[in-house]
Design a protein around this motif. Structure first.
Motif, PDB file in Angstrom:
ATOM      1  N   ILE A 166      81.845  96.375 -40.948  1.00 20.38           N
ATOM      2  CA  ILE A 166      82.857  95.788 -40.120  1.00 20.38           C
ATOM      3  C   ILE A 166      82.927  94.275 -40.352  1.00 20.38           C
ATOM      4  CG2 ILE A 166      84.060  95.715 -37.942  1.00 20.38           C
ATOM      5  CD1 ILE A 166      83.277  98.668 -37.688  1.00 20.38           C
ATOM      6  N   VAL A 167      83.767  93.683 -40.981  1.00 25.04           N
ATOM      7  CA  VAL A 167      83.967  92.144 -41.217  1.00 25.04           C
ATOM      8  C   VAL A 167      84.590  91.686 -40.074  1.00 25.04           C
ATOM      9  CG1 VAL A 167      84.721  90.253 -42.693  1.00 25.04           C
ATOM     10  CG2 VAL A 167      83.808  92.438 -43.642  1.00 25.04           C
ATOM     11  N   LEU A 168      85.867  92.161 -39.579  1.00 23.53           N
ATOM     12  CA  LEU A 168      86.357  91.476 -38.366  1.00 23.53           C
ATOM     13  C   LEU A 168      86.507  92.645 -37.471  1.00 23.53           C
ATOM     14  CD1 LEU A 168      87.826  88.990 -37.121  1.00 23.53           C
ATOM     15  CD2 LEU A 168      89.862  89.980 -38.074  1.00 23.53           C
ATOM     16  N   HIS A 169      85.949  92.659 -36.169  1.00 23.53           N
ATOM     17  CA  HIS A 169      85.946  93.543 -35.082  1.00 23.53           C
ATOM     18  C   HIS A 169      87.227  93.277 -34.249  1.00 23.53           C
ATOM     19  CE1 HIS A 169      81.501  94.705 -35.221  1.00 23.53           C
ATOM     20  NE2 HIS A 169      81.275  93.519 -35.948  1.00 23.53           N
ATOM     21  N   PRO A 170      87.780  94.475 -33.564  1.00 23.02           N
ATOM     22  CA  PRO A 170      88.554  94.424 -32.681  1.00 23.02           C
ATOM     23  C   PRO A 170      88.108  93.729 -31.580  1.00 23.02           C
ATOM     24  CG  PRO A 170      87.710  96.660 -32.757  1.00 23.02           C
ATOM     25  CD  PRO A 170      87.085  96.126 -33.722  1.00 23.02           C
ATOM     26  N   TYR A 171      88.860  93.225 -30.474  1.00 25.19           N
ATOM     27  CA  TYR A 171      88.607  92.333 -29.591  1.00 25.19           C
ATOM     28  C   TYR A 171      89.130  92.880 -28.197  1.00 25.19           C
ATOM     29  CZ  TYR A 171      86.794  88.709 -32.792  1.00 25.19           C
ATOM     30  OH  TYR A 171      86.010  88.299 -33.775  1.00 25.19           O
ATOM     31  N   ASP A 172      88.319  92.660 -27.217  1.00 24.26           N
ATOM     32  CA  ASP A 172      88.935  93.104 -25.958  1.00 24.26           C
ATOM     33  C   ASP A 172      90.194  92.451 -25.369  1.00 24.26           C
ATOM     34  OD1 ASP A 172      86.540  94.540 -25.820  1.00 24.26           O
ATOM     35  OD2 ASP A 172      85.370  93.227 -24.427  1.00 24.26           O
ATOM     36  N   ILE A 173      90.920  93.401 -24.953  1.00 22.22           N
ATOM     37  CA  ILE A 173      92.359  92.745 -24.549  1.00 22.22           C
ATOM     38  C   ILE A 173      92.658  93.257 -23.171  1.00 22.22           C
ATOM     39  CG2 ILE A 173      94.758  92.864 -25.028  1.00 22.22           C
ATOM     40  CD1 ILE A 173      94.118  93.398 -27.941  1.00 22.22           C
ATOM     41  N   TRP A 174      93.367  92.348 -22.381  1.00 24.11           N
ATOM     42  CA  TRP A 174      93.917  92.982 -21.042  1.00 24.11           C
ATOM     43  C   TRP A 174      95.167  92.337 -21.131  1.00 24.11           C
ATOM     44  CZ3 TRP A 174      94.784  89.069 -16.981  1.00 24.11           C
ATOM     45  CH2 TRP A 174      94.209  87.878 -16.876  1.00 24.11           C
ATOM     46  N   ASN A 175      96.332  93.033 -20.476  1.00 17.28           N
ATOM     47  CA  ASN A 175      97.696  92.686 -20.380  1.00 17.28           C
ATOM     48  C   ASN A 175      98.228  93.433 -19.292  1.00 17.28           C
ATOM     49  OD1 ASN A 175     100.057  91.698 -21.292  1.00 17.28           O
ATOM     50  ND2 ASN A 175      99.478  91.994 -23.540  1.00 17.28           N
ATOM     51  N   VAL A 176      99.530  93.182 -19.263  1.00 16.01           N
ATOM     52  CA  VAL A 176     100.394  93.752 -18.018  1.00 16.01           C
ATOM     53  C   VAL A 176     101.223  94.781 -18.519  1.00 16.01           C
ATOM     54  CG1 VAL A 176     102.185  93.417 -16.299  1.00 16.01           C
ATOM     55  CG2 VAL A 176     100.478  91.510 -17.318  1.00 16.01           C
ATOM     56  N   THR A 177     101.204  95.752 -17.916  1.00 15.98           N
ATOM     57  CA  THR A 177     102.011  97.028 -17.863  1.00 15.98           C
ATOM     58  C   THR A 177     103.551  96.773 -18.684  1.00 15.98           C
ATOM     59  OG1 THR A 177     103.132  97.147 -15.705  1.00 15.98           O
ATOM     60  CG2 THR A 177     101.151  98.588 -16.170  1.00 15.98           C
ATOM     61  N   GLY A 178     103.887  97.364 -19.669  1.00 16.46           N
ATOM     62  CA  GLY A 178     105.247  97.141 -20.182  1.00 16.46           C
ATOM     63  C   GLY A 178     105.223  96.245 -21.536  1.00 16.46           C
ATOM     64  N   LYS A 179     103.882  95.643 -21.845  1.00 20.30           N
ATOM     65  CA  LYS A 179     103.583  94.785 -22.830  1.00 20.30           C
ATOM     66  C   LYS A 179     103.194  95.454 -24.083  1.00 20.30           C
ATOM     67  CE  LYS A 179     104.888  90.868 -20.527  1.00 20.30           C
ATOM     68  NZ  LYS A 179     105.975  90.051 -21.110  1.00 20.30           N
ATOM     69  N   ASP A 180     103.181  94.854 -25.174  1.00 19.30           N
ATOM     70  CA  ASP A 180     102.771  95.493 -26.442  1.00 19.30           C
ATOM     71  C   ASP A 180     101.216  94.799 -26.539  1.00 19.30           C
ATOM     72  OD1 ASP A 180     104.774  96.636 -26.528  1.00 19.30           O
ATOM     73  OD2 ASP A 180     105.744  95.614 -28.260  1.00 19.30           O
ATOM     74  N   VAL A 181     100.292  95.579 -27.208  1.00 23.31           N
ATOM     75  CA  VAL A 181      98.974  95.025 -27.524  1.00 23.31           C
ATOM     76  C   VAL A 181      98.589  95.459 -28.953  1.00 23.31           C
ATOM     77  CG1 VAL A 181      98.008  94.984 -25.207  1.00 23.31           C
ATOM     78  CG2 VAL A 181      97.697  97.158 -26.689  1.00 23.31           C
ATOM     79  N   ILE A 182      97.680  95.078 -29.633  1.00 24.33           N
ATOM     80  CA  ILE A 182      97.279  95.370 -31.126  1.00 24.33           C
ATOM     81  C   ILE A 182      95.946  94.956 -31.080  1.00 24.33           C
ATOM     82  CG2 ILE A 182      97.653  94.888 -33.465  1.00 24.33           C
ATOM     83  CD1 ILE A 182     100.453  93.914 -32.949  1.00 24.33           C
ATOM     84  N   PHE A 183      94.929  96.035 -31.818  1.00 23.73           N
ATOM     85  CA  PHE A 183      93.781  95.840 -32.164  1.00 23.73           C
ATOM     86  C   PHE A 183      93.907  95.873 -33.752  1.00 23.73           C
ATOM     87  CE2 PHE A 183      93.221  98.209 -28.030  1.00 23.73           C
ATOM     88  CZ  PHE A 183      92.401  97.407 -27.376  1.00 23.73           C
ATOM     89  N   GLY A 184      92.796  94.929 -34.020  1.00 24.68           N
ATOM     90  CA  GLY A 184      92.796  94.785 -35.524  1.00 24.68           C
ATOM     91  C   GLY A 184      91.242  95.114 -36.038  1.00 24.68           C
ATOM     92  N   CYS A 185      91.101  95.718 -37.098  1.00 22.21           N
ATOM     93  CA  CYS A 185      89.802  95.916 -37.766  1.00 22.21           C
ATOM     94  C   CYS A 185      89.736  95.688 -39.322  1.00 22.21           C
ATOM     95  CB  CYS A 185      89.299  97.442 -37.227  1.00 22.21           C
ATOM     96  SG  CYS A 185      87.738  97.671 -37.767  1.00 22.21           S
ATOM     97  N   GLU A 186      88.744  95.009 -39.484  1.00 20.83           N
ATOM     98  CA  GLU A 186      88.685  94.702 -41.310  1.00 20.83           C
ATOM     99  C   GLU A 186      87.444  95.152 -41.523  1.00 20.83           C
ATOM    100  OE1 GLU A 186      88.318  90.547 -43.826  1.00 20.83           O
ATOM    101  OE2 GLU A 186      89.955  90.553 -42.212  1.00 20.83           O
TER     102      GLU A 186
END
Length: 300
Positions: free
Chosen positions: A170-190
């Motif tokens: 895994i060259v690029l790990h997904p990172y921890d995210i925090w956000n507010v309800t109703g928002k969009d989030v994206i995890f990435g993995c390479e």
């Protein structure tokens, strides 16, 4: 007798170049070092070649593209690396000669319609990947040669053409995210692997592969950004408190598997207000230093 004309106008420029500090880094920069040698060659041409005394020549060190003879054919000097300027005319000796497995070509990759002038650059003759004896895949023979000359004690050699077989990395790990309800989030993995890896996403506590039948979760894939890599994204639209948890990127091929977790924290607007932050920090998808270094060093 007045000094030669070339030496007269080149001396101030030479002094300026000599005082320019060399950059530091894993690979020599295609900058001041070999240009400094160009000004020295120009001064030497103004004075002509003195009788060769090879015992007085300084031994070049750290030559990652091998060595070549200087303009007078007497002393050895470092050859130019891939991407450095070079002399298209073999009789010229300002920029210097390209190293082993390299040749000087005119770079026409710029926007010529805007007046950009093509420059002669050292280019590797082969662009085929190969497997090194250290178990690492190199994008082409010139990169392996640089690694071998940088680590002479490793006795690095070519095992076979084509990439080394390897379990997923895994060259690029997904990172921890925090956000507010109703928002969009994206995890990435390479992921890098050969044979190519299959990637799937899972959430701790759920025995299903995402997205499952959940319409507000989607998964995308594409090859790259480098050869033998696959990148995947997990997108959650309009996050809600039930989406909170740990998500895992799992990569598999015939040789093994690898995984990387990342957590999602979901806050309600009231919880966000209680933190005292006027707004959320930007989502941490790709660290700035990794984004800058993504291009160039493909395989090591």
């Amino acid at each position: 007798m007045p000094p030669p004309l070339a030496a007269t106008w080149a001396l101030p420029l030479l002094l300026l170049v000599v005082r320019t500090p060399l950059p530091t880094g894993a690979r020599p920069s295609p900058g001041p070092d070999y240009l400094r040698r160009g000004w020295l060659r120009l001064l030497a041409e103004g004075e002509g070649c003195a009788p060769c005394r090879s015992e007085e020549c300084a031994a070049p060190r750290g030559c990652l593209a091998g060595r070549v003879l200087d303009a007078c054919g007497c002393c050895w000097e470092c050859a130019n690396l891939e991407g450095q300027l070079c002399d298209l005319d073999p009789s010229a000796h300002f920029y210097g000669r390209c190293g082993e497995q390299l040749e000087c070509r005119l770079d026409t990759g710029g926007d010529l319609s805007r007046g950009e002038v093509p420059e002669p650059l050292c280019v590797c003759r082969s662009q085929h990947p190969l497997c090194g004896s250290d178990g690492r895949t190199y994008s082409q023979i010139c990169r392996l040669q640089e690694a071998a000359l940088a680590r002479p004690d490793a006795n690095l050699t070519v095992v076979h053409p084509g990439p080394c077989e390897s379990e997923p990395q895994i060259v690029l790990h997904p990172y921890d995210i925090w956000n507010v309800t109703g928002k969009d989030v994206i995890f990435g993995c390479e992921v890098f692997a050969y044979p190519m890896a299959a990637i799937e996403w899972r959430k701790d506590g759920l025995d299903i592969q995402l997205p499952g039948d959940d319409p507000h979760i989607s998964v995308q894939f594409r090859g790259g950004p480098q050869r033998f890599e696959v990148t995947s994204w997990l997108q959650i639209q309009a996050v809600r408190p039930s989406d909170e948890g740990t998500y895992r990127c799992l990569a598999r091929n015939a040789l093994g598997q690898a995984e990387a977790p990342a957590s999602l924290t979901v806050l309600t607007p009231d919880q966000l207000n209680s933190t005292g932050f006027p707004q959320l920090p930007a989502q941490h998808l790709v660290p700035e230093e990794e984004a800058e270094s993504e291009e160039g060093e493909d395989y090591y």
